[in-house]
Design a protein around this motif. Structure first.
Motif, PDB file in Angstrom:
ATOM      1  N   ILE A 187      30.971  50.490  35.439  1.00  0.00           N
ATOM      2  CA  ILE A 187      32.242  50.905  36.072  1.00  0.00           C
ATOM      3  C   ILE A 187      32.748  49.818  37.018  1.00  0.00           C
ATOM      4  O   ILE A 187      33.927  49.434  36.991  1.00  0.00           O
ATOM      5  CB  ILE A 187      32.051  52.240  36.823  1.00  0.00           C
ATOM      6  CG1 ILE A 187      31.866  53.400  35.834  1.00  0.00           C
ATOM      7  CG2 ILE A 187      33.237  52.524  37.751  1.00  0.00           C
ATOM      8  CD1 ILE A 187      31.475  54.739  36.497  1.00  0.00           C
ATOM      9  N   VAL A 188      31.835  49.254  37.847  1.00  0.00           N
ATOM     10  CA  VAL A 188      32.269  48.231  38.804  1.00  0.00           C
ATOM     11  C   VAL A 188      32.637  46.942  38.075  1.00  0.00           C
ATOM     12  O   VAL A 188      33.617  46.274  38.408  1.00  0.00           O
ATOM     13  CB  VAL A 188      31.194  47.980  39.872  1.00  0.00           C
ATOM     14  CG1 VAL A 188      31.653  46.901  40.863  1.00  0.00           C
ATOM     15  CG2 VAL A 188      30.870  49.263  40.639  1.00  0.00           C
ATOM     16  N   LEU A 189      31.864  46.589  37.046  1.00  0.00           N
ATOM     17  CA  LEU A 189      32.190  45.395  36.248  1.00  0.00           C
ATOM     18  C   LEU A 189      33.615  45.495  35.700  1.00  0.00           C
ATOM     19  O   LEU A 189      34.417  44.577  35.820  1.00  0.00           O
ATOM     20  CB  LEU A 189      31.218  45.263  35.074  1.00  0.00           C
ATOM     21  CG  LEU A 189      29.900  44.544  35.274  1.00  0.00           C
ATOM     22  CD1 LEU A 189      29.147  44.470  33.949  1.00  0.00           C
ATOM     23  CD2 LEU A 189      30.109  43.145  35.846  1.00  0.00           C
ATOM     24  N   ALA A 190      33.918  46.644  35.106  1.00  0.00           N
ATOM     25  CA  ALA A 190      35.250  46.832  34.503  1.00  0.00           C
ATOM     26  C   ALA A 190      36.338  46.726  35.570  1.00  0.00           C
ATOM     27  O   ALA A 190      37.390  46.117  35.358  1.00  0.00           O
ATOM     28  CB  ALA A 190      35.310  48.188  33.809  1.00  0.00           C
ATOM     29  N   ALA A 191      36.047  47.280  36.742  1.00  0.00           N
ATOM     30  CA  ALA A 191      37.033  47.214  37.838  1.00  0.00           C
ATOM     31  C   ALA A 191      37.321  45.771  38.214  1.00  0.00           C
ATOM     32  O   ALA A 191      38.478  45.362  38.388  1.00  0.00           O
ATOM     33  CB  ALA A 191      36.508  47.983  39.051  1.00  0.00           C
ATOM     34  N   GLY A 192      36.253  44.980  38.305  1.00  0.00           N
ATOM     35  CA  GLY A 192      36.447  43.575  38.654  1.00  0.00           C
ATOM     36  C   GLY A 192      37.272  42.837  37.619  1.00  0.00           C
ATOM     37  O   GLY A 192      38.259  42.161  37.945  1.00  0.00           O
ATOM     38  N   VAL A 193      36.916  43.020  36.363  1.00  0.00           N
ATOM     39  CA  VAL A 193      37.649  42.323  35.287  1.00  0.00           C
ATOM     40  C   VAL A 193      39.103  42.793  35.242  1.00  0.00           C
ATOM     41  O   VAL A 193      40.028  41.999  35.139  1.00  0.00           O
ATOM     42  CB  VAL A 193      36.944  42.550  33.921  1.00  0.00           C
ATOM     43  CG1 VAL A 193      37.783  41.978  32.788  1.00  0.00           C
ATOM     44  CG2 VAL A 193      35.546  41.914  33.929  1.00  0.00           C
ATOM     45  N   ASN A 194      39.319  44.109  35.378  1.00  0.00           N
ATOM     46  CA  ASN A 194      40.688  44.664  35.292  1.00  0.00           C
ATOM     47  C   ASN A 194      41.577  44.228  36.451  1.00  0.00           C
ATOM     48  O   ASN A 194      42.812  44.267  36.351  1.00  0.00           O
ATOM     49  CB  ASN A 194      40.639  46.200  35.260  1.00  0.00           C
ATOM     50  CG  ASN A 194      39.998  46.730  33.985  1.00  0.00           C
ATOM     51  OD1 ASN A 194      39.939  46.007  32.987  1.00  0.00           O
ATOM     52  ND2 ASN A 194      39.467  47.939  34.041  1.00  0.00           N
ATOM     53  N   SER A 195      40.952  43.778  37.544  1.00  0.00           N
ATOM     54  CA  SER A 195      41.777  43.411  38.714  1.00  0.00           C
ATOM     55  C   SER A 195      42.597  42.147  38.452  1.00  0.00           C
ATOM     56  O   SER A 195      43.628  41.920  39.075  1.00  0.00           O
ATOM     57  CB  SER A 195      40.873  43.176  39.933  1.00  0.00           C
ATOM     58  OG  SER A 195      40.141  41.958  39.766  1.00  0.00           O
ATOM     59  N   GLY A 196      42.077  41.296  37.558  1.00  0.00           N
ATOM     60  CA  GLY A 196      42.760  40.012  37.312  1.00  0.00           C
ATOM     61  C   GLY A 196      42.575  39.028  38.456  1.00  0.00           C
ATOM     62  O   GLY A 196      43.158  37.944  38.475  1.00  0.00           O
ATOM     63  N   SER A 197      41.727  39.396  39.425  1.00  0.00           N
ATOM     64  CA  SER A 197      41.565  38.566  40.643  1.00  0.00           C
ATOM     65  C   SER A 197      40.210  37.889  40.711  1.00  0.00           C
ATOM     66  O   SER A 197      39.901  37.212  41.683  1.00  0.00           O
ATOM     67  CB  SER A 197      41.724  39.466  41.875  1.00  0.00           C
ATOM     68  OG  SER A 197      42.929  40.194  41.805  1.00  0.00           O
ATOM     69  N   ILE A 198      39.404  38.100  39.685  1.00  0.00           N
ATOM     70  CA  ILE A 198      38.006  37.692  39.737  1.00  0.00           C
ATOM     71  C   ILE A 198      37.768  36.423  38.919  1.00  0.00           C
ATOM     72  O   ILE A 198      38.306  36.262  37.824  1.00  0.00           O
ATOM     73  CB  ILE A 198      37.142  38.861  39.173  1.00  0.00           C
ATOM     74  CG1 ILE A 198      36.999  39.963  40.212  1.00  0.00           C
ATOM     75  CG2 ILE A 198      35.784  38.400  38.725  1.00  0.00           C
ATOM     76  CD1 ILE A 198      36.120  39.595  41.386  1.00  0.00           C
ATOM     77  N   ALA A 199      36.923  35.543  39.483  1.00  0.00           N
ATOM     78  CA  ALA A 199      36.463  34.380  38.712  1.00  0.00           C
ATOM     79  C   ALA A 199      35.043  34.616  38.202  1.00  0.00           C
ATOM     80  O   ALA A 199      34.600  33.997  37.233  1.00  0.00           O
ATOM     81  CB  ALA A 199      36.486  33.124  39.567  1.00  0.00           C
ATOM     82  N   PRO A 226      29.851  36.453  32.988  1.00  0.00           N
ATOM     83  CA  PRO A 226      30.979  35.566  32.639  1.00  0.00           C
ATOM     84  C   PRO A 226      32.173  36.389  32.188  1.00  0.00           C
ATOM     85  O   PRO A 226      32.000  37.393  31.494  1.00  0.00           O
ATOM     86  CB  PRO A 226      30.403  34.760  31.473  1.00  0.00           C
ATOM     87  CG  PRO A 226      29.387  35.655  30.840  1.00  0.00           C
ATOM     88  CD  PRO A 226      28.846  36.545  31.928  1.00  0.00           C
ATOM     89  N   LEU A 227      33.343  36.020  32.608  1.00  0.00           N
ATOM     90  CA  LEU A 227      34.533  36.743  32.159  1.00  0.00           C
ATOM     91  C   LEU A 227      34.725  36.504  30.660  1.00  0.00           C
ATOM     92  O   LEU A 227      34.356  35.443  30.142  1.00  0.00           O
ATOM     93  CB  LEU A 227      35.752  36.257  32.944  1.00  0.00           C
ATOM     94  CG  LEU A 227      35.738  36.566  34.459  1.00  0.00           C
ATOM     95  CD1 LEU A 227      37.069  36.167  35.079  1.00  0.00           C
ATOM     96  CD2 LEU A 227      35.440  38.026  34.710  1.00  0.00           C
ATOM     97  N   PRO A 228      35.303  37.472  29.953  1.00  0.00           N
ATOM     98  CA  PRO A 228      35.556  37.298  28.512  1.00  0.00           C
ATOM     99  C   PRO A 228      36.337  36.001  28.261  1.00  0.00           C
ATOM    100  O   PRO A 228      37.201  35.624  29.074  1.00  0.00           O
ATOM    101  CB  PRO A 228      36.403  38.528  28.152  1.00  0.00           C
ATOM    102  CG  PRO A 228      36.074  39.550  29.184  1.00  0.00           C
ATOM    103  CD  PRO A 228      35.770  38.795  30.442  1.00  0.00           C
ATOM    104  N   ASP A 229      35.994  35.293  27.199  1.00  0.00           N
ATOM    105  CA  ASP A 229      36.682  34.017  26.882  1.00  0.00           C
ATOM    106  C   ASP A 229      38.197  34.188  26.957  1.00  0.00           C
ATOM    107  O   ASP A 229      38.738  35.192  26.496  1.00  0.00           O
ATOM    108  CB  ASP A 229      36.297  33.561  25.463  1.00  0.00           C
ATOM    109  CG  ASP A 229      34.883  32.979  25.473  1.00  0.00           C
ATOM    110  OD1 ASP A 229      34.264  32.855  24.399  1.00  0.00           O
ATOM    111  OD2 ASP A 229      34.404  32.679  26.600  1.00  0.00           O
ATOM    112  N   GLY A 230      38.809  33.209  27.578  1.00  0.00           N
ATOM    113  CA  GLY A 230      40.275  33.220  27.637  1.00  0.00           C
ATOM    114  C   GLY A 230      40.820  33.988  28.824  1.00  0.00           C
ATOM    115  O   GLY A 230      42.018  33.942  29.100  1.00  0.00           O
ATOM    116  N   THR A 231      39.917  34.713  29.550  1.00  0.00           N
ATOM    117  CA  THR A 231      40.423  35.439  30.729  1.00  0.00           C
ATOM    118  C   THR A 231      40.754  34.424  31.828  1.00  0.00           C
ATOM    119  O   THR A 231      39.906  33.603  32.175  1.00  0.00           O
ATOM    120  CB  THR A 231      39.336  36.402  31.258  1.00  0.00           C
ATOM    121  OG1 THR A 231      38.850  37.183  30.178  1.00  0.00           O
ATOM    122  CG2 THR A 231      39.888  37.298  32.349  1.00  0.00           C
TER     123      THR A 231
END
Ligand code: P6P
Length: 329
Positions: free
Chosen positions: A69-81, A93-98
């Motif tokens: 749940i927290v992982l998805a929140a981070g990725v969905n924010s668009g603010s995470i490296a 690692p963020l999904p390729d191309g993110t």
């Protein structure tokens, strides 16, 4: 005028839009975790997941669910490296191309999860760092290894009788309560401060034979109370859920200790620096408390590993200073 929601609070604070997005996504994650925990046995999500984490700890089903749940929140924010968690061996690692965002987040998705099956308060702890200017297009573990003093934000959710979100952005500590009727975290306490003195200590006494002598001396004095040099009696609490113990200390003072113990000298203590000690130390210091290893300020430590452990002594400043002084005698 009604108290601001987290959304309104962040809009009024001097917070970058990407950090606002990240914190709002984290708050959504905490609401989801709160709902999952609240269902308990009804949702068939109690008990063991049948796997161990890098800590060698048996994972609960809710550890894994909360982590996702927290992982998805981070990725969905668009603010995470990049992301790192107690429940994952390596950085995420963020999904390729993110597109890489500006922030790194480290978290303990379900702190105190051994308490889940006995219905005792647990929590989520998170620490937010800026992505280093030296970071390349692929984030590495080294990018995360920044001293706790570099945190731009730290917070925790505590899933207790009510669900609370406690947050610092470096300008004090504020507390939000989840209003389930509107599904929003609402500001319920601004500027939490820890009394500099206390009459309450928190430590797992069963480890007494493994403590170093300064901790043994300090706790002996607290147990001896009026009959010791302290001249007053003390009370003891140990929830075995750091979030719950720290929140009590933020609310009414106290000292929390998970000191260096000789049970496993290689571990230097049980609690993890990057996603337990550092965020809690940032919060405690912002509330006027103190946090050391017994020998040095935790926020000054230069991390050497994502999952490194440190001794933790935090809470009411005069008490932390006293037990730290014993280490230097
Ligand atoms: P013990 C929970 O597992 C945790 O990491 C902290 O939340 C808590 O303060 C500590 O460990 C409890 O440790 O050895 O008393 O079970």
């Amino acid at each position: 005028m009604s108290a601001p929601t987290l959304n309104q609070y962040l809009a009024q604070a001097q917070v970058s839009v990407p950090l606002q997005h990240l914190l709002l996504q984290v708050s959504v994650a905490c609401k989801s975790i709160s709902a999952a925990i609240g269902k308990g046995a009804l949702a068939g999500i109690l008990g063991q997941a049948g796997s161990d984490n890098i800590q060698g700890e048996e994972q609960k089903k809710l550890d894994v669910i909360s982590n996702d749940i927290v992982l998805a929140a981070g990725v969905n924010s668009g603010s995470i490296a990049g992301l790192a968690s107690e429940e994952m061996d390596d950085i995420f690692p963020l999904p390729d191309g993110t597109p890489l965002g500006d922030y790194l987040m480290l978290f303990d998705p379900l702190d105190g999860s051994s308490n889940i099956d006995v219905n005792v308060s647990v929590g989520t702890i998170f620490s937010i760092l800026k992505k280093p200017l030296t970071a390349q297009s692929v984030i590495t573990t080294a990018d995360f290894l920044q001293a706790g003093s570099q945190q731009v934000c730290a917070g925790y959710a505590v899933y207790g009788p009510s669900t609370l979100l406690v947050l610092t952005l470096g300008n004090g500590v504020d507390c939000f309560t989840l209003d389930r009727e509107i599904g929003e975290f609402v500001l319920t306490q601004r500027g939490m401060t820890i009394p500099t003195d206390t009459k309450e200590f928190a430590i797992n006494m069963s480890n007494m034979r493994f403590w170093e002598s300064p901790v043994r001396r300090y706790v002996d004095e607290m147990v001896a109370g009026k009959t010791s040099v302290r001249g007053k009696d003390f009370n003891m609490r140990w929830v075995a859920s750091m979030v719950a113990d720290v929140h009590r200390i933020l609310t009414r003072g106290g000292i929390f200790m998970y000191p260096y113990d000789l049970k496993d000298p290689s571990k230097a203590g049980k609690l993890r620096l990057m996603y337990e000690a550092n965020p809690m130390s940032f919060i405690v210091e912002q509330a006027g408390g103190a946090s050391t290893t017994g020998r040095e300020r935790i926020l000054d430590l230069q991390p050497t590993g994502l999952h490194q452990r440190v001794p933790v002594i935090l809470g009411s400043k005069n008490e932390v200073d006293l037990v730290t002084s014993y280490h230097h005698e």
